[in-house]
Scaffold this motif. Structure first.
Motif, PDB file in Angstrom:
ATOM      1  N   THR A 245     -30.961  19.600 -40.395  1.00  0.00           N
ATOM      2  CA  THR A 245     -31.029  18.413 -39.551  1.00  0.00           C
ATOM      3  C   THR A 245     -31.942  17.375 -40.196  1.00  0.00           C
ATOM      4  OG1 THR A 245     -32.954  19.150 -38.285  1.00  0.00           O
ATOM      5  CG2 THR A 245     -30.781  19.877 -37.494  1.00  0.00           C
ATOM      6  N   ALA A 246     -31.833  16.137 -39.735  1.00  0.00           N
ATOM      7  CA  ALA A 246     -32.731  15.089 -40.228  1.00  0.00           C
ATOM      8  C   ALA A 246     -34.188  15.449 -39.946  1.00  0.00           C
ATOM      9  CB  ALA A 246     -32.370  13.752 -39.578  1.00  0.00           C
ATOM     10  N   ALA A 247     -34.444  16.013 -38.761  1.00  0.00           N
ATOM     11  CA  ALA A 247     -35.820  16.391 -38.417  1.00  0.00           C
ATOM     12  C   ALA A 247     -36.346  17.461 -39.371  1.00  0.00           C
ATOM     13  CB  ALA A 247     -35.886  16.896 -36.976  1.00  0.00           C
ATOM     14  N   GLN A 248     -35.513  18.431 -39.709  1.00  0.00           N
ATOM     15  CA  GLN A 248     -35.950  19.473 -40.641  1.00  0.00           C
ATOM     16  C   GLN A 248     -36.272  18.900 -42.015  1.00  0.00           C
ATOM     17  OE1 GLN A 248     -32.505  21.971 -40.073  1.00  0.00           O
ATOM     18  NE2 GLN A 248     -33.615  23.441 -38.800  1.00  0.00           N
ATOM     19  N   VAL A 249     -35.487  17.930 -42.459  1.00  0.00           N
ATOM     20  CA  VAL A 249     -35.762  17.285 -43.746  1.00  0.00           C
ATOM     21  C   VAL A 249     -37.098  16.539 -43.690  1.00  0.00           C
ATOM     22  CG1 VAL A 249     -35.010  15.419 -45.298  1.00  0.00           C
ATOM     23  CG2 VAL A 249     -33.358  17.121 -44.476  1.00  0.00           C
ATOM     24  N   LEU A 250     -37.358  15.837 -42.589  1.00  0.00           N
ATOM     25  CA  LEU A 250     -38.599  15.065 -42.462  1.00  0.00           C
ATOM     26  C   LEU A 250     -39.821  15.978 -42.398  1.00  0.00           C
ATOM     27  CD1 LEU A 250     -37.329  12.390 -39.928  1.00  0.00           C
ATOM     28  CD2 LEU A 250     -37.893  12.004 -42.332  1.00  0.00           C
ATOM     29  N   ILE A 251     -39.683  17.120 -41.751  1.00  0.00           N
ATOM     30  CA  ILE A 251     -40.787  18.087 -41.691  1.00  0.00           C
ATOM     31  C   ILE A 251     -41.016  18.704 -43.067  1.00  0.00           C
ATOM     32  CG2 ILE A 251     -41.508  20.309 -40.714  1.00  0.00           C
ATOM     33  CD1 ILE A 251     -39.888  19.381 -38.152  1.00  0.00           C
ATOM     34  N   ARG A 252     -39.923  19.065 -43.719  1.00  0.00           N
ATOM     35  CA  ARG A 252     -40.023  19.672 -45.046  1.00  0.00           C
ATOM     36  C   ARG A 252     -40.602  18.687 -46.055  1.00  0.00           C
ATOM     37  NH1 ARG A 252     -40.414  24.882 -46.992  1.00  0.00           N
ATOM     38  NH2 ARG A 252     -41.392  24.181 -48.912  1.00  0.00           N
ATOM     39  N   ILE A 260     -50.258  19.081 -43.994  1.00  0.00           N
ATOM     40  CA  ILE A 260     -50.088  19.776 -42.722  1.00  0.00           C
ATOM     41  C   ILE A 260     -49.250  18.863 -41.834  1.00  0.00           C
ATOM     42  CG2 ILE A 260     -51.313  20.714 -40.712  1.00  0.00           C
ATOM     43  CD1 ILE A 260     -53.789  20.938 -42.680  1.00  0.00           C
ATOM     44  N   VAL A 261     -48.350  19.430 -41.031  1.00  0.00           N
ATOM     45  CA  VAL A 261     -47.435  18.597 -40.258  1.00  0.00           C
ATOM     46  C   VAL A 261     -47.309  19.157 -38.837  1.00  0.00           C
ATOM     47  CG1 VAL A 261     -45.423  19.834 -41.190  1.00  0.00           C
ATOM     48  CG2 VAL A 261     -45.123  17.542 -40.241  1.00  0.00           C
ATOM     49  N   ILE A 262     -47.317  18.260 -37.847  1.00  0.00           N
ATOM     50  CA  ILE A 262     -47.366  18.694 -36.446  1.00  0.00           C
ATOM     51  C   ILE A 262     -46.302  17.974 -35.602  1.00  0.00           C
ATOM     52  CG2 ILE A 262     -49.736  19.557 -36.337  1.00  0.00           C
ATOM     53  CD1 ILE A 262     -50.617  16.739 -35.451  1.00  0.00           C
ATOM     54  N   PRO A 263     -45.022  18.262 -35.838  1.00  0.00           N
ATOM     55  CA  PRO A 263     -43.984  17.644 -35.001  1.00  0.00           C
ATOM     56  C   PRO A 263     -44.126  18.073 -33.542  1.00  0.00           C
ATOM     57  CG  PRO A 263     -43.083  19.480 -36.256  1.00  0.00           C
ATOM     58  CD  PRO A 263     -44.473  19.251 -36.767  1.00  0.00           C
ATOM     59  N   LYS A 264     -43.761  17.173 -32.647  1.00  0.00           N
ATOM     60  CA  LYS A 264     -43.878  17.429 -31.211  1.00  0.00           C
ATOM     61  C   LYS A 264     -42.498  17.576 -30.589  1.00  0.00           C
ATOM     62  CE  LYS A 264     -43.374  15.397 -27.031  1.00  0.00           C
ATOM     63  NZ  LYS A 264     -42.360  14.471 -26.518  1.00  0.00           N
ATOM     64  N   SER A 265     -42.361  18.556 -29.711  1.00  0.00           N
ATOM     65  CA  SER A 265     -41.171  18.668 -28.870  1.00  0.00           C
ATOM     66  C   SER A 265     -41.519  19.567 -27.690  1.00  0.00           C
ATOM     67  CB  SER A 265     -39.988  19.254 -29.639  1.00  0.00           C
ATOM     68  OG  SER A 265     -38.849  19.320 -28.801  1.00  0.00           O
ATOM     69  N   VAL A 266     -40.807  19.379 -26.586  1.00  0.00           N
ATOM     70  CA  VAL A 266     -40.926  20.316 -25.462  1.00  0.00           C
ATOM     71  C   VAL A 266     -39.598  21.033 -25.220  1.00  0.00           C
ATOM     72  CG1 VAL A 266     -42.807  19.094 -24.303  1.00  0.00           C
ATOM     73  CG2 VAL A 266     -40.439  18.467 -23.785  1.00  0.00           C
ATOM     74  N   THR A 267     -38.613  20.748 -26.058  1.00  0.00           N
ATOM     75  CA  THR A 267     -37.289  21.358 -25.918  1.00  0.00           C
ATOM     76  C   THR A 267     -37.221  22.599 -26.794  1.00  0.00           C
ATOM     77  OG1 THR A 267     -36.379  19.136 -25.642  1.00  0.00           O
ATOM     78  CG2 THR A 267     -34.814  20.911 -26.107  1.00  0.00           C
ATOM     79  N   LYS A 268     -36.926  23.759 -26.181  1.00  0.00           N
ATOM     80  CA  LYS A 268     -37.000  25.031 -26.906  1.00  0.00           C
ATOM     81  C   LYS A 268     -36.137  25.024 -28.165  1.00  0.00           C
ATOM     82  CE  LYS A 268     -36.722  30.038 -26.303  1.00  0.00           C
ATOM     83  NZ  LYS A 268     -36.466  31.132 -25.344  1.00  0.00           N
ATOM     84  N   SER A 269     -34.925  24.493 -28.064  1.00  0.00           N
ATOM     85  CA  SER A 269     -34.028  24.514 -29.222  1.00  0.00           C
ATOM     86  C   SER A 269     -34.588  23.674 -30.366  1.00  0.00           C
ATOM     87  CB  SER A 269     -32.637  24.012 -28.834  1.00  0.00           C
ATOM     88  OG  SER A 269     -32.713  22.674 -28.348  1.00  0.00           O
TER      89      SER A 269
END
Length: 318
Positions: A245-252, A260-269
């Protein structure tokens, strides 16, 4: 699962998981379950702050998972931050004590000065005058830091750090600090890749933590038509090619840069998807391409305190 997360070694020899869960803008009614889900998925690093207003809910999740035997306290890396209204040295201890009580912890792994600029010391977090302008305090962050340093010897905090500090402010702090900050947590994503600040911090032995790595799409002040990093066609093309996913690329992207990287979400998936970033790496060409997106595109400009003597972004001082 947690064991596959690489750790960043701080200048004091302690370590921090390179990936954590951010809790900014996570509502009190949602964040307890989000943190529980994250621990079950494998997260061991959680980034909190007093001003987020949800420390008690984060603490409830941590306590529940420790009681269930899923994790031990020493398995977890918990960060929180000193808010701007508590910079006066005589207020610092009380602020930390309240954070520890909220989180139901006896110590923090990392405690940060959230912003270099101090606000007027009042019971409200954003003290304003009759015109709605933030009321500033003249407290120097150097004095705030001196008040934080004893907490390490007392065992209340394992490491100390800073957030949203620029080069000049870090330099000033290092001139007097007896305990060096281990990290500078700043907004960091392809539109603001912080390469100059990162290079400076690393030259001083200070790690960089990237907040808003996905471009903070849910920031309250976003306007229609603002660029959406997750929708960037070049990011999506890389993601499609890699089956991610785009989010996975941005985290990677941050992990491959050593941040160190701290993405935020409250959605389990999404919490699970954001953790699924250790089975691939970006090529050097991909990283260089993403680096080229930088346009000083700051999405969290802290305009409320423009004009403060310690505002970190006013003079484009990285």
């Amino acid at each position: 699962m947690a064991s596959k997360v690489p750790k960043v070694k701080f200048c004091n020899g302690l370590e921090c998981p390179i990936l954590g869960l951010g809790t900014w803008k996570s509502k009190p009614g949602e964040v307890t379950q989000a943190v529980k889900d994250a621990i079950d998925i494998g997260y061991r690093h959680f980034d909190c702050a007093y001003v987020y207003g949800n420390e008690k809910e984060v603490g409830a999740a941590i306590t529940a998972k420790i009681q269930e035997g899923v994790v031990k306290r020493e398995d977890l890396f918990i960060t929180s931050k000193l808010w701007n209204t508590f910079h006066r040295p005589d207020l610092v201890r009380g602020a930390l004590t309240e954070t520890l009580q909220n989180l139901n912890l006896t110590y923090l792994d990392l405690y940060l000065i959230h912003w270099p600029q101090a606000y007027k010391e009042e019971d409200i977090l954003f003290p304003v005058d009759s015109e709605g302008k933030i009321q500033f305090s003249s407290v120097d962050f150097v004095d705030t830091w001196k008040a934080l340093e004893p907490f390490v010897a007392e065992g209340l905090v394992k490491s100390l750090g800073i957030s949203n500090f620029n080069k000049k402010q870090i330099t000033r702090l290092l001139e007097t600090a007896t305990i060096k900050p281990v990290v500078n947590q700043v907004e960091c994503h392809p539109y603001l890749n912080q390469s100059r600040l990162k290079a400076f911090c690393e030259s001083q032995g200070i790690a960089l933590t990237a907040y808003s790595p996905l471009g903070s799409p849910d920031r309250p002040w976003a306007k229609p038509g603002d660029p959406q990093l997750l929708e960037d066609p070049k990011i999506k093309a890389i993601a499609d090619r890699l089956g991610k996913t785009a989010a996975q690329v941005l985290i990677r992207y941050q992990i491959d840069r050593g941040n160190i990287v701290i993405p935020k979400s409250v959605t389990k998936s999404r919490i699970a998807s954001n953790f699924d970033v250790f089975d691939f790496k970006l090529s050097q060409e991909d990283v260089q391409l993403i680096d080229s997106f930088d346009c000083n595109g700051r999405l969290v400009p802290m305009t409320a305190s423009l004009g403060h003597k310690d505002h970190p972004f006013e003079n484009d001082e990285f």
